[in-house]
Enzyme design. Structure first.
Site, PDB file in Angstrom:
ATOM      1  N   ARG A 187       0.852  -1.205   0.000  1.00 42.84           N
ATOM      2  CA  ARG A 187       0.000   0.000   0.000  1.00 42.84           C
ATOM      3  C   ARG A 187       0.880   1.243   0.000  1.00 42.84           C
ATOM      4  O   ARG A 187       0.574   2.228  -0.652  1.00 42.84           O
ATOM      5  CB  ARG A 187      -0.947  -0.019   1.202  1.00 42.84           C
ATOM      6  N   ASP A 216       0.345  -6.946  -3.130  1.00 47.40           N
ATOM      7  CA  ASP A 216      -1.074  -6.622  -2.943  1.00 47.40           C
ATOM      8  C   ASP A 216      -1.512  -5.750  -4.112  1.00 47.40           C
ATOM      9  O   ASP A 216      -0.698  -5.423  -4.977  1.00 47.40           O
ATOM     10  CB  ASP A 216      -1.309  -5.926  -1.588  1.00 47.40           C
ATOM     11  N   HIS A 291      -6.614 -10.038  -3.892  1.00 43.95           N
ATOM     12  CA  HIS A 291      -5.577  -9.036  -3.586  1.00 43.95           C
ATOM     13  C   HIS A 291      -4.384  -9.179  -4.545  1.00 43.95           C
ATOM     14  O   HIS A 291      -3.224  -9.164  -4.132  1.00 43.95           O
ATOM     15  CB  HIS A 291      -5.093  -9.169  -2.131  1.00 43.95           C
ATOM     16  N   ASP A 355      -7.021 -14.065   1.826  1.00 42.02           N
ATOM     17  CA  ASP A 355      -8.102 -13.297   2.446  1.00 42.02           C
ATOM     18  C   ASP A 355      -8.912 -12.526   1.417  1.00 42.02           C
ATOM     19  O   ASP A 355      -8.423 -12.205   0.341  1.00 42.02           O
ATOM     20  CB  ASP A 355      -7.517 -12.312   3.469  1.00 42.02           C
ATOM     21  N   GLU A 356     -10.142 -12.243   1.791  1.00 41.03           N
ATOM     22  CA  GLU A 356     -11.016 -11.302   1.079  1.00 41.03           C
ATOM     23  C   GLU A 356     -11.059 -11.544  -0.433  1.00 41.03           C
ATOM     24  O   GLU A 356     -11.027 -10.597  -1.212  1.00 41.03           O
ATOM     25  CB  GLU A 356     -10.559  -9.858   1.367  1.00 41.03           C
ATOM     26  N   TRP A 422      -7.522 -13.492  11.872  1.00 38.53           N
ATOM     27  CA  TRP A 422      -7.566 -12.020  11.925  1.00 38.53           C
ATOM     28  C   TRP A 422      -8.966 -11.468  12.129  1.00 38.53           C
ATOM     29  O   TRP A 422      -9.144 -10.415  12.720  1.00 38.53           O
ATOM     30  CB  TRP A 422      -6.937 -11.417  10.668  1.00 38.53           C
ATOM     31  N   TYR A 447      -4.470  -5.038  15.345  1.00 40.04           N
ATOM     32  CA  TYR A 447      -4.328  -4.220  14.145  1.00 40.04           C
ATOM     33  C   TYR A 447      -3.751  -2.853  14.534  1.00 40.04           C
ATOM     34  O   TYR A 447      -4.471  -1.943  14.925  1.00 40.04           O
ATOM     35  CB  TYR A 447      -5.667  -4.127  13.398  1.00 40.04           C
ATOM     36  N   ASP A 449      -2.605  -0.633  12.764  1.00 46.29           N
ATOM     37  CA  ASP A 449      -2.909   0.472  11.845  1.00 46.29           C
ATOM     38  C   ASP A 449      -4.186   1.201  12.275  1.00 46.29           C
ATOM     39  O   ASP A 449      -4.540   2.205  11.674  1.00 46.29           O
ATOM     40  CB  ASP A 449      -3.041  -0.028  10.403  1.00 46.29           C
ATOM     41  N   TRP A 497      -0.911  -2.659   8.431  1.00 43.49           N
ATOM     42  CA  TRP A 497      -1.308  -2.386   7.042  1.00 43.49           C
ATOM     43  C   TRP A 497      -1.025  -0.921   6.743  1.00 43.49           C
ATOM     44  O   TRP A 497      -1.122  -0.079   7.630  1.00 43.49           O
ATOM     45  CB  TRP A 497      -2.795  -2.702   6.847  1.00 43.49           C
ATOM     46  N   GLU A 499      -2.256   1.362   4.250  1.00 45.88           N
ATOM     47  CA  GLU A 499      -3.077   2.278   3.441  1.00 45.88           C
ATOM     48  C   GLU A 499      -2.873   3.726   3.890  1.00 45.88           C
ATOM     49  O   GLU A 499      -2.750   4.641   3.072  1.00 45.88           O
ATOM     50  CB  GLU A 499      -4.568   1.936   3.579  1.00 45.88           C
TER      51      GLU A 499
END
Ligand code: ZN
Length: 791
Positions: A187, A216, A291, A355-356, A422, A447, A449, A497, A499
């Protein structure tokens, strides 16, 4: 012999001449056993570091200690091998101590210390670390550094400092074998020098895993010789650093991609070796099957749609682009990549993300559907399971083990997989009860972040609030597990993370001191954990971080303001608190910034009319964190019993016990802990004022931020009743467009004109799902509310 006697006499005389005043022992993470002795040992230019064997790792640790000591002291300690029974300085028979030496002894018979434990003895004449392994020696060295004067962490030489080490006996070993820190370099890209500094911080905290999130949607960061376009194209995106992460505009035609970077294989090997010398394993993460859209900027044929994408400069959600699970060349590509990964990273564990992964493209892709038919897979979750299992077989064949995020449980877990839990503890509990290894990093505690103090006054961040104390309360082993199942919990990990983290300084600010709290959770025994004790030791850790030039947050010095209703007097009380140990809180009620002479907070004080509170923590004469500022709006519903038909979403935990009737408004940050979110649900709340009162006005605060999928309610219905039987209703319809950009705050006001009422029901109707034009079309919409004000 005469020489020996004379020199030791001289030595002890010189020692007595200098008064030896060590700092108190204050070690983080807290050691298992600490027995203080009397006196201290002075480290000086004549101190030698002696190793017990020719082990290269041991020698490396000795040199590491000598290098660090040299920076602050200016003298480099001589490193040598201890010759048993020989050498003029050797002093046999007294429990292996050597006069004026730091002795490092690896003794494989010391099973009680485990693979990473150590036994550290400091006496007036010298220091000894013994351990079963060189890893234990390394951690003993970390402890020596912490019991030396804090100035030892200085990068510059300090003269006139006495390098005293207090006499002490410490026996120590970690609770968990996996003590990790994660860093996302996709990111935002971070330079090699920072990666090393991050590893130094991990080592200092006696943590032993660096989880390197290398790929990512926002950039591929590892050189792969066989696929050069990954670093020529997929590592670069257009520069949108001036825009909010969630609102970044796509590239304009022909625009050059200038933001990014990658690590060459040579650089990565350097990092792996740097980490190895600090007993840290580097676990690489290569994301699949989701991702991965950055890969399709370079190799579009690997996705289901086959379309050439651009590397996303910011938020990308939902992530629908995905590796095609029906295309064998995808697996060839990934196996090639993983072959190079395994060549560089000796870690027995390889992380494949997982993930995701949005399955929309798989549902539409003929190749993926064909694969499902051929393999007898009943849905796309099973297709993901097929994908992961196939990769796992490849890794296993090469002697490696697969790790994935807890989504890899869906559709059936790969036979040998390790799960990183997570989304909560549940995935980890499920995996451990099935006999799979687990690393706990729940979003609720790990987390880093997320915000660490009142978001209104913090740099923008991605999530809710995870304070230092919250991290310290993390318990990686859920009590529901049996003793047998609990053995599968390898440990835990802090997650960073990136971002909203664009610079090394900001990464340090977010990680510190929360990783300090996490290190104690993962290293120290459960019985040793004590928040107040930790908080006192943290003061010295702050000084160490300052000496090292690490940018830590003072968020734990922030003052939290909350209210309560005193049931006997009927008055509203303001409470001020800080996570810091025994804080000196000063406050004002006149709108000015508190000074050293302002009111000292000692206990909750009454607030009879609406007021602005400013509050700070002082340490000596220093103001430790920017002032907390909060308006307390005195109204009839504060502290009154209220029932909610649906509880607010757990992802935005409230800062105060009754967030919607505490007299405290939210800021323009919906995740500040004063706002409560309802995901797809209505807000439906009934307040009991306790007795019939005259009600003139009921005002309900809402926030809209459509970029975060938060909309105003369609309408708000306020109903009043004296008896809970007959109700008088008023309806306020929303007039603000859902397309309105930015953050919009609005009170929906009902004016019943002095009606008698004991019960007040506020029903805010959620629009249900995000509108069709919105990126979240069809997914649940949020409503956010901060306060129901009754006058
Ligand atoms: Zn496909």
């Amino acid at each position: 012999m005469l020489y020996l006697i004379v020199s030791s006499l001289l030595f002890s005389l010189s020692c007595q001449r200098q008064t030896c005043v060590p700092e108190a022992v204050s070690v983080i993470p807290k050691p298992l056993v600490t027995e203080s002795g009397s006196g201290c040992y002075l480290v000086g230019p004549k101190t030698r570091i002696l190793v017990s064997a020719d082990d290269p790792n041991l020698l490396q640790h000795a040199e590491y200690l000598a290098d660090i000591v040299k920076k602050a002291t200016g003298f480099r300690l001589e490193v040598g091998k201890r010759e048993p029974g020989g050498g003029k300085q050797a002093d046999e028979g007294k429990d292996f101590m050597v006069k004026n030496a730091i002795l490092l002894v690896v003794d494989e018979s010391q099973d009680q210390l485990g693979d990473e434990g150590y036994d550290l003895l400091v006496e007036k004449k010298g220091i000894r670390i013994s351990a079963k392994s060189t890893a234990g020696i390394f951690y003993g060295i970390q402890t020596i550094l912490q019991i030396l004067p804090t100035d030892i962490f200085n990068d510059q030489m300090i003269s006139d400092q006495q390098w005293a080490v207090p006499a002490v006996h410490i026996i120590d070993r970690p609770r968990y074998s996996w003590r990790g820190m994660h860093l996302d370099v996709s990111r935002h890209f971070f330079p090699l020098e920072f990666v090393k500094k991050y590893i130094d911080l991990i080592a200092m905290h006696k943590m032993n895993v660096f989880h390197w999130h290398l790929t990512d949607d926002n950039g591929w960061r590892m050189e792969v010789k066989k696929y050069p376009l990954l670093t020529e194209i997929a590592a670069w995106r257009v520069d949108r650093e001036h825009q909010h992460w969630n609102e970044r505009t796509p590239p304009s035609p022909g625009e050059e991609a200038t933001y990014g970077g990658y690590f060459t294989q040579e650089e990565i090997r350097e990092v792996v070796e740097y980490a190895r010398q600090r007993n840290i394993r580097v676990v690489p993460e290569i994301e699949m099957p989701g991702h991965s859209s950055e890969v399709f900027a370079a190799y579009p044929q690997l996705s289901c749609r086959g379309e050439r994408l651009f590397v996303r400069p910011g938020s990308y959600w939902p992530i629908t682009d995905i590796y095609c699970a029906g295309n064998d060349s995808v697996f060839l590509f990934l196996e090639d990549v993983l072959t190079e990964v395994m060549d560089i990273f000796p870690s027995p564990y390889i992380h494949i993300g997982g993930d995701e992964a949005d399955k929309t493209q798989w549902e539409r892709c003929p190749k993926c559907q064909k694969r499902m038919r051929e393999e007898g897979l009943s849905d796309e979750h099973e297709l993901q399971s097929y994908f992961v299992k196939r990769i796992e077989r490849f890794l296993n064949r090469h002697g490696r083990r697969l790790i994935g995020w807890d989504e890899i449980l869906e559709g059936g877990l790969a036979p040998e997989a390790t799960v990183m839990s997570w989304r909560g503890f549940e995935g980890g509990i499920e995996a451990a009860s099935k006999g799979h290894e687990v690393i706990m990093c729940p979003v609720s505690h790990c987390y880093l972040d997320y915000y660490q103090a009142d978001p209104e006054f913090q740099p923008p961040s991605i999530g809710g609030l995870i304070t230092l104390k919250k991290v310290y309360s993390f318990e990686p082993t859920p009590p529901v597990l049996t003793g047998e199942q609990a053995r599968y919990i390898l440990g835990g990990q802090g997650t960073l993370w990136a971002e909203f983290i664009a610079t090394p300084e900001h990464a340090e600010y977010m990680a510190l001191p929360r990783m300090t709290a996490l290190s104690e959770v993962l290293w120290s025994s459960r019985e040793q954990r004590d928040w107040d004790d930790f908080n006192q030791r943290l003061q010295r850790q702050f000084l160490r971080l300052e000496r090292m030039g690490a940018h830590y947050s003072r968020g734990s010095y922030a003052v939290q303001i909350r209210t309560s209703l005193d049931s006997t007097s009927g008055r509203i009380l303001a409470h001020l608190s800080s996570e810091q140990f025994d804080p000196e809180i000063r406050y004002t009620l006149d709108g000015t910034i508190p000074s050293k002479n302002s009111l000292l907070y000692t206990s909750p004080f009454p607030v009879d009319t609406s007021v602005i509170i400013h509050a700070v923590v002082f340490k000596g004469d220093s103001l430790m964190e920017r002032p907390a500022e909060k308006s307390v709006i005195v109204h009839k519903a504060i502290g009154k019993a209220a029932q909610l038909r649906t509880p607010p979403n757990y992802r935005y935990p409230p800062l105060t016990p009754n967030p919607l009737t505490d007299g405290l408004r939210g800021s323009d940050r919906f995740n500040d802990g004063y706002w409560q979110g309802f995901h797809g649900d209505d807000l439906d709340m009934t307040i009991d004022l306790g007795k019939v009162e005259t009600v003139h006005r009921v005002s309900s605060g809402f926030l809209q931020h459509q970029w975060s999928w938060i909309f105003f309610p369609v309408k708000v219905i306020v109903a009043l009743s004296e008896d809970r039987q007959s109700w008088r209703e008023m309806e306020m319809v929303n007039t603000v467009s859902p397309k309105e950009g930015g953050v919009v705050m609005k009170d929906f006001v009902a004016e019943p004109g002095g009606s008698p009422a004991r019960y007040i029901r506020v029903h805010a109707v959620n629009r249900g799902v995000c509108p069709e034009w919105h990126p979240g079309a069809g997914d649940p919409a949020w409503i956010f509310t901060d306060e129901i004000i009754v006058n």
